[in-house]
Write a protein that holds these residues in place. Sequence first.
Motif, PDB file in Angstrom:
ATOM      1  N   THR A 221     -26.356  62.977 -67.751  1.00  0.00           N
ATOM      2  CA  THR A 221     -27.481  63.893 -67.583  1.00  0.00           C
ATOM      3  C   THR A 221     -27.009  65.326 -67.358  1.00  0.00           C
ATOM      4  OG1 THR A 221     -29.137  62.337 -66.817  1.00  0.00           O
ATOM      5  CG2 THR A 221     -29.239  64.511 -65.851  1.00  0.00           C
ATOM      6  N   HIS A 222     -25.979  65.459 -66.530  1.00  0.00           N
ATOM      7  CA  HIS A 222     -25.487  66.806 -66.207  1.00  0.00           C
ATOM      8  C   HIS A 222     -25.205  67.624 -67.469  1.00  0.00           C
ATOM      9  CE1 HIS A 222     -24.046  65.635 -61.896  1.00  0.00           C
ATOM     10  NE2 HIS A 222     -25.291  66.057 -61.910  1.00  0.00           N
ATOM     11  N   VAL A 223     -24.577  66.961 -68.430  1.00  0.00           N
ATOM     12  CA  VAL A 223     -24.162  67.677 -69.638  1.00  0.00           C
ATOM     13  C   VAL A 223     -25.373  68.065 -70.473  1.00  0.00           C
ATOM     14  CG1 VAL A 223     -22.733  67.585 -71.697  1.00  0.00           C
ATOM     15  CG2 VAL A 223     -21.997  66.395 -69.623  1.00  0.00           C
TER      16      VAL A 223
ATOM     17  N   LEU B 285     -37.198  61.083 -67.094  1.00  0.00           N
ATOM     18  CA  LEU B 285     -35.953  61.851 -66.947  1.00  0.00           C
ATOM     19  C   LEU B 285     -35.686  62.205 -65.484  1.00  0.00           C
ATOM     20  CD1 LEU B 285     -36.003  64.270 -70.020  1.00  0.00           C
ATOM     21  CD2 LEU B 285     -34.382  62.433 -69.577  1.00  0.00           C
ATOM     22  N   CYS B 286     -34.435  62.494 -65.209  1.00  0.00           N
ATOM     23  CA  CYS B 286     -33.991  62.830 -63.847  1.00  0.00           C
ATOM     24  C   CYS B 286     -34.854  63.943 -63.231  1.00  0.00           C
ATOM     25  CB  CYS B 286     -32.534  63.285 -63.916  1.00  0.00           C
ATOM     26  SG  CYS B 286     -31.965  64.038 -62.392  1.00  0.00           S
ATOM     27  N   SER B 287     -35.340  63.679 -62.025  1.00  0.00           N
ATOM     28  CA  SER B 287     -36.261  64.635 -61.411  1.00  0.00           C
ATOM     29  C   SER B 287     -35.547  65.889 -60.896  1.00  0.00           C
ATOM     30  CB  SER B 287     -37.079  63.967 -60.308  1.00  0.00           C
ATOM     31  OG  SER B 287     -36.243  63.402 -59.343  1.00  0.00           O
ATOM     32  N   TYR B 288     -34.242  65.837 -60.735  1.00  0.00           N
ATOM     33  CA  TYR B 288     -33.518  67.083 -60.418  1.00  0.00           C
ATOM     34  C   TYR B 288     -33.616  68.010 -61.623  1.00  0.00           C
ATOM     35  CZ  TYR B 288     -30.853  65.518 -56.244  1.00  0.00           C
ATOM     36  OH  TYR B 288     -30.457  65.108 -55.004  1.00  0.00           O
ATOM     37  N   PHE B 289     -33.330  67.424 -62.775  1.00  0.00           N
ATOM     38  CA  PHE B 289     -33.405  68.224 -63.995  1.00  0.00           C
ATOM     39  C   PHE B 289     -34.806  68.827 -64.155  1.00  0.00           C
ATOM     40  CE2 PHE B 289     -35.155  68.094 -68.319  1.00  0.00           C
ATOM     41  CZ  PHE B 289     -34.530  69.209 -68.833  1.00  0.00           C
TER      42      PHE B 289
ATOM     43  N   LEU C 206     -35.338  55.793 -59.515  1.00  0.00           N
ATOM     44  CA  LEU C 206     -35.892  55.844 -60.866  1.00  0.00           C
ATOM     45  C   LEU C 206     -35.367  57.028 -61.673  1.00  0.00           C
ATOM     46  CD1 LEU C 206     -39.558  54.800 -60.074  1.00  0.00           C
ATOM     47  CD2 LEU C 206     -37.853  53.462 -61.312  1.00  0.00           C
ATOM     48  N   SER C 207     -34.848  58.017 -60.992  1.00  0.00           N
ATOM     49  CA  SER C 207     -34.311  59.192 -61.676  1.00  0.00           C
ATOM     50  C   SER C 207     -32.896  58.991 -62.177  1.00  0.00           C
ATOM     51  CB  SER C 207     -34.248  60.370 -60.703  1.00  0.00           C
ATOM     52  OG  SER C 207     -35.273  61.264 -60.940  1.00  0.00           O
ATOM     53  N   CYS C 208     -32.192  58.071 -61.556  1.00  0.00           N
ATOM     54  CA  CYS C 208     -30.749  58.176 -61.656  1.00  0.00           C
ATOM     55  C   CYS C 208     -30.091  56.876 -62.103  1.00  0.00           C
ATOM     56  CB  CYS C 208     -30.217  58.595 -60.296  1.00  0.00           C
ATOM     57  SG  CYS C 208     -28.457  58.821 -60.281  1.00  0.00           S
ATOM     58  N   ARG C 209     -29.694  56.838 -63.376  1.00  0.00           N
ATOM     59  CA  ARG C 209     -29.037  55.628 -63.866  1.00  0.00           C
ATOM     60  C   ARG C 209     -27.712  55.348 -63.161  1.00  0.00           C
ATOM     61  NH1 ARG C 209     -28.562  56.435 -69.934  1.00  0.00           N
ATOM     62  NH2 ARG C 209     -28.223  58.540 -69.188  1.00  0.00           N
ATOM     63  N   PRO C 210     -26.858  56.375 -62.958  1.00  0.00           N
ATOM     64  CA  PRO C 210     -25.581  56.075 -62.297  1.00  0.00           C
ATOM     65  C   PRO C 210     -25.787  55.440 -60.924  1.00  0.00           C
ATOM     66  CG  PRO C 210     -25.600  58.341 -63.056  1.00  0.00           C
ATOM     67  CD  PRO C 210     -26.948  57.798 -63.331  1.00  0.00           C
ATOM     68  N   ASN C 211     -26.829  55.865 -60.231  1.00  0.00           N
ATOM     69  CA  ASN C 211     -27.108  55.306 -58.915  1.00  0.00           C
ATOM     70  C   ASN C 211     -27.692  53.912 -59.007  1.00  0.00           C
ATOM     71  OD1 ASN C 211     -28.153  57.204 -56.049  1.00  0.00           O
ATOM     72  ND2 ASN C 211     -26.245  57.329 -57.178  1.00  0.00           N
TER      73      ASN C 211
ATOM     74  N   ASP D 291     -37.762  57.519 -55.769  1.00  0.00           N
ATOM     75  CA  ASP D 291     -37.144  58.631 -56.488  1.00  0.00           C
ATOM     76  C   ASP D 291     -36.804  59.732 -55.479  1.00  0.00           C
ATOM     77  OD1 ASP D 291     -37.196  59.813 -59.611  1.00  0.00           O
ATOM     78  OD2 ASP D 291     -37.214  61.321 -58.028  1.00  0.00           O
ATOM     79  N   MET D 292     -35.649  60.366 -55.699  1.00  0.00           N
ATOM     80  CA  MET D 292     -35.209  61.343 -54.678  1.00  0.00           C
ATOM     81  C   MET D 292     -36.022  62.622 -54.666  1.00  0.00           C
ATOM     82  SD  MET D 292     -33.154  61.780 -57.501  1.00  0.00           S
ATOM     83  CE  MET D 292     -32.893  63.091 -58.635  1.00  0.00           C
ATOM     84  N   ASN D 293     -36.581  63.019 -55.830  1.00  0.00           N
ATOM     85  CA  ASN D 293     -37.246  64.324 -55.858  1.00  0.00           C
ATOM     86  C   ASN D 293     -38.707  64.262 -56.277  1.00  0.00           C
ATOM     87  OD1 ASN D 293     -35.375  66.301 -55.017  1.00  0.00           O
ATOM     88  ND2 ASN D 293     -36.039  67.639 -56.677  1.00  0.00           N
TER      89      ASN D 293
ATOM     90  N   PRO E 228     -27.775  73.871 -59.116  1.00  0.00           N
ATOM     91  CA  PRO E 228     -29.184  73.554 -59.364  1.00  0.00           C
ATOM     92  C   PRO E 228     -29.639  72.243 -58.730  1.00  0.00           C
ATOM     93  CG  PRO E 228     -28.160  74.324 -61.366  1.00  0.00           C
ATOM     94  CD  PRO E 228     -27.066  74.162 -60.362  1.00  0.00           C
ATOM     95  N   GLU E 229     -28.747  71.264 -58.617  1.00  0.00           N
ATOM     96  CA  GLU E 229     -29.165  70.017 -57.960  1.00  0.00           C
ATOM     97  C   GLU E 229     -29.568  70.297 -56.529  1.00  0.00           C
ATOM     98  OE1 GLU E 229     -25.947  66.845 -58.958  1.00  0.00           O
ATOM     99  OE2 GLU E 229     -25.500  68.782 -59.847  1.00  0.00           O
ATOM    100  N   ASN E 230     -28.766  71.173 -55.924  1.00  0.00           N
ATOM    101  CA  ASN E 230     -29.042  71.508 -54.550  1.00  0.00           C
ATOM    102  C   ASN E 230     -30.333  72.300 -54.419  1.00  0.00           C
ATOM    103  OD1 ASN E 230     -28.312  72.919 -51.842  1.00  0.00           O
ATOM    104  ND2 ASN E 230     -27.101  71.066 -52.148  1.00  0.00           N
TER     105      ASN E 230
END
Lengths: 421, 115
Positions: A128-130, A90-94, A362-367, A392-394, A61-63
Motif C-alpha cells: 500500500t505504501h508504494v 482501501l487502507c483508511s490511512y491512505f 479491515l484496512s490492513c492486509r499485513p496486519n 479498523d484503526m482509522n 502521513p500515516e501519523n
Amino acid sequence: MSNNAHVKSQMLKSTIKLKNEMGRHYLAIEQAYREGKPTAWATSGTPVELLYAMEVQPMLPENSATISAATKNSQKFIELAEDEGFSYDLCSYFKTNMGTTLSGTTDLGMGGIKKPTFMLSSDVICDTHVKWFQVQAERYNVPHFTIDVPHVVSNTSNRQIEYYKKYIQEQLWEFLDFVTEITGHKLEHDKARVVTENSYNLGKIWQEIFELRKTIPSPVSTKDTFGGLFPLFTMPGLKTPVKLYQRMYKEAKERVDNGIGALSNEKYRLMFEGIPFWHNLKYFNFLEQFGAIIVYEPYTYAFSKFMNPNITKEMLLDNPVKAMSEIMLSFWYIYDLKTRIQKFEETVRDWKIDGVILHDNLSCRPNACGLYDLKKHLMEDFDIPCLIITADMNDPRKLNTTQVRNRIESFIELLDRHKKR
Amino acid sequence: MDDLCIGTRYFTNMIDESIDPIKAIAKYHLEKPIYSTKIPSLERFNTLRKLIEKYDVDGVINIAQKFCEPILYDHPFMNKKFKEMGMPYLFIEIDYNRESYKQSSTRFEAFAEII
Ligand code: SF4
C-alpha cells in the motif's frame, strides 16, 4: 469477576509531555516551510534518520492520519476519498491522507498535510505504501523514491539474505544521490553519527520501558504506549524525545520499585496485536473495571527498530547505510508465520500474559493476514487464549463498539476460568 | 483483448532462446508490461492505450476483486485517463460468489448498450 467501575489506570506524568514533542515536530515542519528547507513525506519503516541527517524535514502521513482520527476528522476525509473513487476497502490511512489533500487541509493539528519536496516510500511493511505515494506523487507532481525490500520467509537461505542486504544497501546509496540531486544536501558523516545515536537511544529506552512491563503489576498501560509511539515514527534522530522517554522510564522504574501498578487492581494481563483504534483511543478503558490491562503490544514494540542483535551501536554509527539496510530486513512485520508464532509464544511467557487480543484490521492486509493461523497455533500448541476482533484503526464506521465490547467481556470470563484451571 | 497476468500479458513478449536461460528469463520478466502491483500507473495506462489502438477497442472493463488493493488504487487514475480519451470505462468491484456474478452480468449488459 471483580467489577469495580471506579478503578482507573494511571498514566505516567511524563507522558503528558508528549504533547510538547508533537508541538515541536509541527513547529519544525512550519519552520521548514517558512525557511524554504526541503521536506519529505516518508512511510513508516523507511530510514527517516537519513532524512534528518541530510537536513530534510520528514513528515509522516500515516501519523498525520492518526491525528485526524484522534481529533475525530478521519471519517470526513475517508468519505471524501471514497467520493473520488477510492474503494471502501482501501487502507483508511491512505484515504484519510487523500481526503486531506482533496479538502486542502494543511492544519497540522487536525492531521493536515503539506506538499513536500519529494516522497520516500518502501514496501518493507506493505505494498500500500508504494501505491499510496505513487498516487499522491502524481497528484502533487513531486519526485518519489521507493525502496524495495524482499521478504524473508522460512526457506530463505543465508546466501539470499546476504544478497538482499546488498540489494537494499545499493538502493539506499541511490537514495542519498537522489536527495542530493534534488536538495543539494549531502550526507555528512558527523551529523549522521549524532542522528543515528539519538535514534538508537530512543529505540533502546523504549525497549527498556517494555522490559519494566514484565513486572506484575505492570507500571505502564496503553495510555502511555499508544500515544507514546509518536516520536519513534516522526522524530528518530532528535534529542528531545530521548529525554522524554528517559523520564517515562524513570517514573515507571519508581513504580516498579514501589510495587505500584498502572492499574491498582491488575488481574488479567493482555496482549493487543494490531493498530489501535485511533478514532476511539479511550475504547479499551472499559477493561479496567475487570482488572484487565494490556501489558504488551507487538505493534508499538516493533517500532523501537533496534531488535536485531547483529546491529550494534558501533555498526550503526560507523556505517549507517549498512545498518539501516539490515534493520529494514529484520522488521517485525516481515516475519513469516513460523517466526511470528515463536515470537508470540516467547512474549506471552516473558510478559506473563493471560490472553491475546488480535485486531483483524479491515484496512490492513499485513496486519490481518495470518491472524487466524496465528490464533489457531497459539491456542492449540500453547494453550494461550486468543480473541480476534474485527475493526479498523482509522475508520470509525467499521468498529461496532457494543458488539466488540461484548466479545471482549466474554473473553475475560473465559480468561477467568482458564486462570482457575 | 485482455490485460490479465496469466492472459495476454503472459505472452506479450517471449523468452529469448538464443541467450543464457537464466538471463533470458530475468529479461523476460523485466520487460513484460507492468502489473498493477508495480508503479507508475501511467506506464500501465500507456500499455493499455496501445492495446486499445492496436485492437480497435470500443470499451474497457476493469474488474477488481475486493481487497485487490493495487487495482483499487489505480482505478480513479484510469477512470480519469479513459474519460480524457473519451473511452467508455466500466469498473466493477466483485467478491468471489454467485450473487456478485449475477450483478456483474447485469452491469455488462448495460455497458454493452452504452457502447
Ligand atoms: S495500515 Fe496497513 S495497509 Fe495501511 S499503510 Fe499501514 S501497514 Fe499499510
